[in-house]
Enzyme design. Structure first.
Site, short mmCIF file in Angstrom:
data_model
loop_
_atom_site.label_atom_id
_atom_site.label_comp_id
_atom_site.label_asym_id
_atom_site.label_seq_id
_atom_site.Cartn_x
_atom_site.Cartn_y
_atom_site.Cartn_z
N LYS A 45 0.81 -1.19 0.00
CA LYS A 45 0.00 0.00 0.00
C LYS A 45 0.86 1.26 0.00
O LYS A 45 0.35 2.37 -0.11
CB LYS A 45 -0.88 0.03 1.26
CG LYS A 45 -1.74 -1.18 1.45
CD LYS A 45 -2.38 -1.14 2.87
CE LYS A 45 -3.02 -2.48 3.14
NZ LYS A 45 -2.85 -2.90 4.54
N ASP A 105 14.35 -0.58 0.15
CA ASP A 105 15.22 -0.70 1.31
C ASP A 105 16.30 -1.74 0.97
O ASP A 105 17.28 -1.42 0.29
CB ASP A 105 14.32 -1.08 2.49
CG ASP A 105 15.06 -1.22 3.80
OD1 ASP A 105 16.02 -0.50 4.02
OD2 ASP A 105 14.64 -2.06 4.62
N LYS A 133 16.39 3.98 0.22
CA LYS A 133 17.25 3.87 1.41
C LYS A 133 18.45 3.01 1.01
O LYS A 133 18.58 1.85 1.40
CB LYS A 133 16.44 3.21 2.55
CG LYS A 133 16.98 3.51 3.93
CD LYS A 133 16.34 2.64 4.97
CE LYS A 133 14.96 3.08 5.37
NZ LYS A 133 14.45 2.27 6.50
N PHE A 154 14.11 4.74 10.22
CA PHE A 154 12.77 4.26 9.86
C PHE A 154 11.89 5.47 9.60
O PHE A 154 11.65 6.28 10.49
CB PHE A 154 12.18 3.36 10.95
CG PHE A 154 11.05 2.54 10.40
CD1 PHE A 154 11.29 1.35 9.75
CD2 PHE A 154 9.75 3.00 10.49
CE1 PHE A 154 10.25 0.62 9.19
CE2 PHE A 154 8.70 2.27 9.94
CZ PHE A 154 8.96 1.08 9.29
N VAL A 155 11.41 5.57 8.38
CA VAL A 155 10.60 6.74 7.99
C VAL A 155 9.15 6.34 7.76
O VAL A 155 8.86 5.22 7.34
CB VAL A 155 11.18 7.42 6.72
CG1 VAL A 155 12.51 8.07 7.01
CG2 VAL A 155 11.32 6.43 5.56
N ARG A 167 0.41 6.30 7.74
CA ARG A 167 0.42 6.44 6.27
C ARG A 167 -0.13 7.79 5.82
O ARG A 167 0.23 8.29 4.75
CB ARG A 167 -0.44 5.35 5.62
CG ARG A 167 0.13 3.94 5.72
CD ARG A 167 -0.61 3.02 4.76
NE ARG A 167 -0.46 1.62 5.10
CZ ARG A 167 0.56 0.85 4.70
NH1 ARG A 167 1.53 1.35 3.98
NH2 ARG A 167 0.61 -0.43 5.05
P1 IMP Z 1 12.81 -4.11 0.89
O1 IMP Z 1 13.73 -4.33 2.06
O2 IMP Z 1 13.42 -3.22 -0.15
O3 IMP Z 1 12.30 -5.40 0.35
O4 IMP Z 1 11.55 -3.32 1.45
C1 IMP Z 1 10.54 -4.02 2.07
C2 IMP Z 1 9.46 -3.15 2.56
O5 IMP Z 1 9.81 -2.73 3.88
C3 IMP Z 1 9.19 -1.86 1.82
O6 IMP Z 1 8.40 -2.02 0.68
C4 IMP Z 1 8.42 -1.13 2.91
O7 IMP Z 1 7.09 -1.60 2.97
C5 IMP Z 1 9.14 -1.55 4.16
N1 IMP Z 1 10.09 -0.54 4.63
C6 IMP Z 1 11.43 -0.54 4.51
N2 IMP Z 1 11.96 0.55 5.09
C7 IMP Z 1 10.92 1.25 5.57
C8 IMP Z 1 10.81 2.50 6.27
O8 IMP Z 1 11.78 3.21 6.59
N3 IMP Z 1 9.54 2.88 6.59
C9 IMP Z 1 8.44 2.18 6.26
N4 IMP Z 1 8.49 1.01 5.62
C10 IMP Z 1 9.73 0.56 5.28
MG MG Z 2 4.93 -1.52 5.89
#
Ligand code: IMP
Ligand code: MG
Length: 185
Positions: A45, A105, A133, A154-155, A167
């Site tokens: 979302k 991330d 990130k 963490f944002v 959100r």
């Molecule tokens: P990935 O580590 O790139 O697979 O990211 C996984 C998911 O973690 C992202 O799509 C977000 O939903 C969540 N996420 C990662 N870092 C943050 C953050 O700083 N704030 C909020 N959600 C995050």
């Molecule tokens: Mg999330």
């Protein structure tokens, strides 16, 4: 809006800066896909606020679809494993697909999605992420359109949540470590 909700230690990106950058991204995307009709695939979302503002700044015809997935990764055990909980409605074979993410991330989610969508034989596939990130990246993800780079904090806000909350904040804020604790992801 000057009042920050409890838990937000700092406003990292304010709403004026966000809307200015989204205008620029809209122009970049309109130019890159001139004379084409790309299919924007939003990753639910986290994409929702970003994507709804972004499409209003795009001046070429676009289509929109959405996909949602549940990741089995966590902070201590990142893995590429994920399951699609809501698939696309449309067929993407032969289409110019632009994946729209709220944040990348580790890159595991985007990597899984790219592999999954590439198997459906789109004509092209590119990535647009609101936030990047990059300090935490494990898997290299080619990002064509990026809103902002963010530090390893963490944002929340502008579509991004912590346990489904925050959100609706109209800016990107840094969430206090006291709220996220150790298991922040
Ligand atoms: P990935 O580590 O790139 O697979 O990211 C996984 C998911 O973690 C992202 O799509 C977000 O939903 C969540 N996420 C990662 N870092 C943050 C953050 O700083 N704030 C909020 N959600 C995050
Ligand atoms: Mg999330």
């Amino acid at each position: 809006m000057s009042d920050k909700p409890e838990g937000i230690v700092e406003i990292l990106i304010d709403r004026e800066t966000i809307s200015g950058r989204i205008e620029e991204l809209g122009r970049e995307i309109s130019a890159a896909y001139k004379d084409r009709t790309p299919l924007l695939v939003g990753v639910l979302k986290g994409c929702v606020l970003f994507m709804s503002d972004l499409v209003k700044e795009i001046t070429i015809p676009v289509e929109m679809d959405f996909i949602s997935l549940m990741s089995y990764a966590d902070a201590h055990r990142p893995s590429g494993a994920a399951r699609i909980t809501k698939d696309l409605d449309c067929v993407i074979e032969g289409r110019d697909v632009l994946l729209i993410e709220g944040i990348i991330d580790t890159g595991m989610t985007a990597g899984y999605l790219l592999r999954n969508l590439e198997a459906r034989r789109p004509k092209s596939i590119r990535v647009c992420t609101f936030l990047d990130k990059e300090a935490r990246r494990i898997l290299r993800i080619p990002i064509t359109f990026r809103g902002f780079k963010v530090p390893d904090r963490f944002v929340v806000g502008y579509g991004l949540d912590f346990r489904q909350l925050y959100r609706n904040l109209p800016y990107i804020g840094i969430l206090s470590d006291a709220i996220t604790g150790l298991n922040r992801y």
